[in-house]
Design an enzyme around this catalytic site. Structure first.
Site, PDB file in Angstrom:
ATOM      1  N   ASP A 124      50.938   3.748 -29.264  1.00 18.18           N
ATOM      2  CA  ASP A 124      50.794   5.126 -29.755  1.00 18.18           C
ATOM      3  C   ASP A 124      51.467   5.174 -31.119  1.00 18.18           C
ATOM      4  OD1 ASP A 124      49.768   6.754 -27.224  1.00 18.18           O
ATOM      5  OD2 ASP A 124      51.229   5.243 -26.566  1.00 18.18           O
ATOM      6  N   ASN A 154      45.522   2.113 -29.038  1.00 12.62           N
ATOM      7  CA  ASN A 154      45.193   0.958 -28.196  1.00 12.62           C
ATOM      8  C   ASN A 154      45.295  -0.353 -28.974  1.00 12.62           C
ATOM      9  OD1 ASN A 154      44.741   1.585 -25.392  1.00 12.62           O
ATOM     10  ND2 ASN A 154      42.993   2.835 -26.038  1.00 12.62           N
ATOM     11  N   GLU A 180      43.362  11.541 -23.908  1.00 14.78           N
ATOM     12  CA  GLU A 180      42.962  11.394 -22.506  1.00 14.78           C
ATOM     13  C   GLU A 180      43.211  12.695 -21.729  1.00 14.78           C
ATOM     14  OE1 GLU A 180      42.480   7.686 -20.243  1.00 14.78           O
ATOM     15  OE2 GLU A 180      44.236   7.010 -21.364  1.00 14.78           O
ATOM     16  N   ASP A 224      51.234   7.429 -18.083  1.00 13.89           N
ATOM     17  CA  ASP A 224      51.674   6.057 -18.374  1.00 13.89           C
ATOM     18  C   ASP A 224      52.116   5.918 -19.838  1.00 13.89           C
ATOM     19  OD1 ASP A 224      48.991   6.465 -18.940  1.00 13.89           O
ATOM     20  OD2 ASP A 224      48.291   4.594 -18.066  1.00 13.89           O
ATOM     21  N   HIS A 225      51.953   6.974 -20.634  1.00  9.27           N
ATOM     22  CA  HIS A 225      52.438   6.994 -22.015  1.00  9.27           C
ATOM     23  C   HIS A 225      53.555   8.029 -22.161  1.00  9.27           C
ATOM     24  CE1 HIS A 225      48.826   4.944 -23.950  1.00  9.27           C
ATOM     25  NE2 HIS A 225      48.373   5.222 -22.752  1.00  9.27           N
ATOM     26  N   ASN A 282      49.539  10.704 -25.135  1.00 10.86           N
ATOM     27  CA  ASN A 282      48.432  10.430 -24.219  1.00 10.86           C
ATOM     28  C   ASN A 282      48.897  10.889 -22.841  1.00 10.86           C
ATOM     29  OD1 ASN A 282      46.843   9.223 -22.181  1.00 10.86           O
ATOM     30  ND2 ASN A 282      46.078   7.687 -23.607  1.00 10.86           N
ATOM     31  N   ASP A 290      46.667   7.553 -29.665  1.00 10.95           N
ATOM     32  CA  ASP A 290      46.679   6.298 -28.913  1.00 10.95           C
ATOM     33  C   ASP A 290      45.707   5.350 -29.601  1.00 10.95           C
ATOM     34  OD1 ASP A 290      46.440   4.198 -27.195  1.00 10.95           O
ATOM     35  OD2 ASP A 290      45.947   5.399 -25.421  1.00 10.95           O
TER      36      ASP A 290
END
Length: 258
Positions: free
Chosen positions: A216, A147, A35, A249-250, A8, A145
């Site tokens: 992930d 989530n 994303e 952020d991943h 991501n 991802d």
DNA sequence: ATGTCACTTTACAAGTGA
């Protein structure tokens, strides 16, 4: 050997230099991006020789893509039955005998919100499609991802997250139904928890404090899971001091198959 | 829980989503 990555990137345009450096360093066969946050005609083409891309994007949010140094067959964008078909969240393709589904699951915001209800419906629809269109005896990879932190071993502070979005029972149950159908969480073939994590919030210095989650995931049917030789998180990619520009952020998840 | 980031709009900041 086959090397597949899921990452991501939180905007492929903002991460273009890092993605190119990553491709040059690892030479993966295929990368699933989430994303991407970009329309297909504005997708930044990889600068590394030999790589092509297949984008299923939209302006500003969501967006998935496949980047590969091989020709991909039967590229499919979205999936039938998606309750939120205007959101670009799924792209799938065949690489040799392996079918790959790259996904970006609805975030869910908070338990009880409309977004959370959509997340559950979306996961139900995804599950129906995967079970109808595929078989556990065929080599299939579902990566991206999710989530969802599958268990408390996937959360830095399970008590603080108990019942919260990303960790709640109903979403874990949806993931569980995919696993029971015939998919294996490849990370756990090679690493026991707690951790490793793949996501650290930008806020509150979460990375520095070790406040990570494993959301992930790479799931594979048995014919492919049996070929899995390694699953690693490229944690360096989350460091602000690493590489060019700011981190996502991943961190990327690197899957190796024999 | 929240010490951020990237996007969009008609933009020269604020709202949104993660």
């Amino acid at each position: 050997m086959l090397k597949v990555v899921t990452w991501n990137v939180n905007s492929v345009r903002a991460r273009s230099a890092r993605l190119d450096a990553f491709l040059a360093r690892h030479q993966p066969d295929l990368v699933c991006l989430q994303e991407t946050k970009v329309l297909d005609d504005q997708f930044p083409a990889p600068a590394v020789e030999g790589y092509r891309y297949w984008s299923h994007g939209q302006a500003g949010r969501n967006g998935v893509a496949l980047v590969s140094r091989h020709e991909l067959a039967d590229v499919q964008r979205g999936f039938p039955g998606d309750p939120s078909p205007d959101s670009a969240r799924v792209i799938s393709a065949s690489l040799g005998d392996v079918r790959v589904i790259g996904i970006y699951v609805v975030n869910g915001q908070s338990v009880g919100s409309a977004e959370y209800e959509l997340k559950l419906q979306w996961l139900d629809a995804l599950g129906r499609w995967v079970r109808e269109a595929h078989s556990p005896v065929e080599p299939l990879l579902v990566a991206g991802d999710f989530n969802i932190a599958p268990t408390d071993d996937d959360i830095y502070d399970p008590a603080a997250w108990e019942g919260q979005n990303l960790a709640s029972g109903p979403e874990r149950e949806r993931l569980g139904s995919l696993l029971r159908w015939g998919l294996t969480d490849l990370m756990r073939l090679h690493h026991q928890g707690p951790g490793p994590y793949t996501f650290w919030d930008y806020r509150a210095g979460a990375f520095h404090r070790g406040w990570g989650l494993r959301i992930d995931l790479a799931l594979a049917t048995q014919p492919l899971a049996s070929r899995s030789t390694a699953v690693e998180v490229e944690r360096d990619e989350r460091k602000p001091t690493f590489g060019e520009g700011k981190p996502s952020d991943h961190a990327p998840l690197i899957l190796t198959f024999e």
